[in-house]
Design an enzyme around this catalytic site. Structure first.
Site, PDB file in Angstrom:
ATOM      1  N   CYS A   1      -3.242   1.350   6.826  1.00  0.00           N
ATOM      2  CA  CYS A   1      -3.534   0.770   8.192  1.00  0.00           C
ATOM      3  C   CYS A   1      -4.016   1.796   9.157  1.00  0.00           C
ATOM      4  O   CYS A   1      -4.565   1.576  10.148  1.00  0.00           O
ATOM      5  CB  CYS A   1      -2.267   0.387   8.923  1.00  0.00           C
ATOM      6  SG  CYS A   1      -1.478  -0.807   7.936  1.00  0.00           S
TER       7      CYS A   1
ATOM      8  N   GLU B   1       4.412  -3.572  12.272  1.00  0.00           N
ATOM      9  CA  GLU B   1       3.569  -2.704  12.233  1.00  0.00           C
ATOM     10  C   GLU B   1       2.243  -3.313  11.611  1.00  0.00           C
ATOM     11  O   GLU B   1       2.413  -3.614  10.114  1.00  0.00           O
ATOM     12  CB  GLU B   1       4.175  -1.447  11.436  1.00  0.00           C
ATOM     13  CG  GLU B   1       3.195  -0.119  11.341  1.00  0.00           C
ATOM     14  CD  GLU B   1       2.478   0.019  10.171  1.00  0.00           C
ATOM     15  OE1 GLU B   1       1.073  -0.426  10.460  1.00  0.00           O
ATOM     16  OE2 GLU B   1       2.799   0.618   9.289  1.00  0.00           O
TER      17      GLU B   1
ATOM     18  N   GLU C   1       8.108   3.429  14.409  1.00  0.00           N
ATOM     19  CA  GLU C   1       9.114   3.850  13.175  1.00  0.00           C
ATOM     20  C   GLU C   1       8.945   5.413  13.238  1.00  0.00           C
ATOM     21  O   GLU C   1       8.095   6.132  13.354  1.00  0.00           O
ATOM     22  CB  GLU C   1       8.671   3.146  12.054  1.00  0.00           C
ATOM     23  CG  GLU C   1       8.824   1.695  12.205  1.00  0.00           C
ATOM     24  CD  GLU C   1       8.360   1.102  10.641  1.00  0.00           C
ATOM     25  OE1 GLU C   1       7.515   1.505   9.969  1.00  0.00           O
ATOM     26  OE2 GLU C   1       9.095   0.043  10.322  1.00  0.00           O
TER      27      GLU C   1
ATOM     28  N   ASN D   1       0.827  -1.223  -0.079  1.00  0.00           N
ATOM     29  CA  ASN D   1       0.103  -0.071  -0.025  1.00  0.00           C
ATOM     30  C   ASN D   1       0.878   1.453  -0.067  1.00  0.00           C
ATOM     31  O   ASN D   1       0.549   2.271  -0.275  1.00  0.00           O
ATOM     32  CB  ASN D   1      -1.009   0.155   1.165  1.00  0.00           C
ATOM     33  CG  ASN D   1      -0.277  -0.201   2.433  1.00  0.00           C
ATOM     34  OD1 ASN D   1       0.628  -0.283   2.712  1.00  0.00           O
ATOM     35  ND2 ASN D   1      -1.269   0.354   3.507  1.00  0.00           N
TER      36      ASN D   1
HETATM   37  C1  SIN Z   1       0.450   1.952   6.638  1.00  0.00           C
HETATM   38  O1  SIN Z   1      -0.861   2.087   6.233  1.00  0.00           O
HETATM   39  O2  SIN Z   1       1.032   1.054   6.820  1.00  0.00           O
HETATM   40  C2  SIN Z   1       1.264   3.246   6.678  1.00  0.00           C
HETATM   41  C3  SIN Z   1       0.422   4.385   6.649  1.00  0.00           C
HETATM   42  C4  SIN Z   1       1.326   5.713   6.853  1.00  0.00           C
HETATM   43  O3  SIN Z   1       2.397   5.728   7.014  1.00  0.00           O
HETATM   44  O4  SIN Z   1       0.574   6.555   6.989  1.00  0.00           O
END
Ligand code: SIN
Length: 477
Positions: free
Chosen positions: A283, A249, A457, A151
């Site tokens: 996410c 994550e 992170e 993604n």
């Molecule tokens: C993710 O969806 O894993 C990361 C989203 C983000 O860094 O904003």
């Protein structure tokens, strides 16, 4: 600026089929863009061994030397932003505007950790005796590995690789099989900047085999994974016999709470951003939007109006706001979540069906009258569906928001400062957006609690994951 062909000029990438090549296709059209090498376990094991010697040499450079190379990598990413963005949209589907934003986001991590490389300081501790000096130094963990998702094909690599390299580690990256081209293009620029190919290698192939190789070799001392909770559990478990450092994550089920006293325009904009970024495939996307009773009907109307205006299309078209979903499986999941909700009493205010644009396109959807017995309340939809739940009181909504095994991102909209603090502290999540739907940047610690993961992170915290503390006790008596 380099052409797309130049950016993909890596020995593991070809534009014509080859014997151990895996096709990479464009989710908007189904066309094959290129082929990437499927590496065998023996080849990957060899790369890990090479990374071990490269890491020793890299760690012996001064922090300033490593920082200068990272700065050059950052500069090359910015210089090649447009074609890196095009590669990303072609393999991932997101709108070209979002891909450009993601290249900036990815480059931001390199810049941040080029700065941080020079601030890996230790400590002198207050000794118990006059005859002893107690010190703490920080050293790179060694060879590390990253397994990254489709993604965010660029930024999830730099969010891991930049701190690893800044700290003096090597990193082997296994990008998602759907989006390896952005990884290779970034690697081509890394090598041009002066990062040795043995130190920062990209490998593609059988996900299970690669993951086993990473977890079972004693050479790799740390694994950073972004992806589903199910896979994260397996990686965590199989790393146990090597006692590796792990960052995970994982999935989220983000609640977004809109109180009666919210600034309506800000809340509508924030929900649209947090819900529909990357077509709902992040996410941290709002997965459950709780709206207080006093503004529920008006909020449903406003969100429906905004959602029905979203332009769905091929991400390469400049006016596209929402691209295709990554594959047909993603479409099926979205459909299942919608039909489950409708069967249990939800109403579809807009969208709700596949688009005539092609088999991976789904119309941006708003559902009202959502209840906690629906699948969407428990599972991440990972698609363009905005489910609106009605609530009455603050305490009721906090209980509902926390009623999940996940704990990544959460959002709230209210103009009441005391409530902002109270609710933020009560939410069991690693991140809280207050009156905003966009919280990600290179400065902040990104990560979750509960089944959403381990470690952070980004920011000053992210580099600690790639460092070991060493305590020195010196007797000077
Ligand atoms: C993710 O969806 O894993 C990361 C989203 C983000 O860094 O904003």
């Amino acid at each position: 600026m380099k052409s797309i062909e130049q950016l993909l000029n890596h020995p593991n990438v070809q534009f014509t089929p080859f014997s151990d090549g895996l096709p990479v296709d464009n989710p908007a059209t189904g066309d094959i863009i290129a082929y990437v090498k499927h590496s065998s376990t023996q080849e990957i094991t060899h790369q890990i061994e090479q990374a071990q010697s490269a890491q020793r040499e890299w760690a012996s450079k001064t922090a300033l030397e490593r920082a200068d190379i990272l700065w050059e990598w950052y500069r090359l990413l910015k210089e090649n932003k447009e074609n890196l963005a095009r590669i990303m949209t072609m393999e991932q589907g997101k709108s070209i505007t979002e891909s450009r934003g993601e290249i900036d986001y990815a480059a931001g991590f390199i810049r941040w950790y080029a700065e941080e490389a020079r601030r890996i300081d230790g400590d002198i501790l207050t000794s118990l005796k006059n005859t002893q000096k107690l010190m703490v130094i920080k050293q790179p963990v060694g060879v590390t590995a990253a397994i990254t998702p489709w993604n965010f094909p660029a930024s999830m690599i730099t969010r891991k690789a930049a701190p690893a390299l800044a700290a003096g580690c090597a990193m082997i990256v296994k990008p998602a099989s759907q989006t390896p081209l952005s990884a290779y293009a970034q690697a081509v620029l890394a090598y041009e900047a002066g990062i040795p190919p043995e130190l920062f290698a990209i490998v593609c192939g059988n996900a299970q085999e690669i993951s086993n190789t990473f977890t079972q070799t004693p050479i790799i001392r740390k694994i950073s994974f972004t992806g589903s909770t199910d896979v994260g559990i397996k990686i965590y478990g199989s790393s146990a016999n090597q006692i590796k450092k792990i960052s995970l994550e994982l999935g989220g089920n983000a609640p977004c709470i809109v109180f009666d006293d919210a600034d309506m325009d800000k809340a509508v904009q924030g929900v649209m951003q947090s819900k529909f970024r990357n077509g709902g495939q992040t996410c941290v996307c709002s997965n459950r939007v709780y709206v207080q009773a006093g503004i529920y009907d008006e909020f449903c109307r406003r969100i429906t109006e905004e959602t029905s205006r979203l332009k769905l299309g091929n991400g390469l078209d400049e006016d596209t706001q929402i691209g295709p979903l990554i594959d047909k499986k993603a479409i099926v999941k979205v459909e299942e979540h919608i039909s489950d909700a409708l069967n249990k009493g939800a109403r579809c205010l807009t969208g709700g069906k596949r688009s005539s644009l092609g088999s991976t396109f789904f119309e941006p959807t708003v559902l009202s009258h959502m209840t906690s017995n629906m699948r969407i309340a428990r599972e991440e939809t990972f698609g363009p569906v905005c489910p609106l739940f009605r609530f009455e009181t603050e305490s009721e909504v906090i209980t509902q928001a926390n009623d999940t095994e996940y704990g990544l991102a959460s959002y709230l909209f209210t103009e009441d400062t005391a409530r902002q603090w109270r609710v933020s502290e009560a939410l069991e999540y690693g991140m809280v957006g207050i009156n905003t739907g966009l919280i990600s940047n290179e400065v902040a610690p990104f990560g979750g609690i509960k089944m959403s993961g381990l470690g952070r992170e980004g920011g000053k915290y992210g580099i600690e994951e790639y460092l070991e503390l060493k305590y020195l006790c010196s007797d000077i008596g």
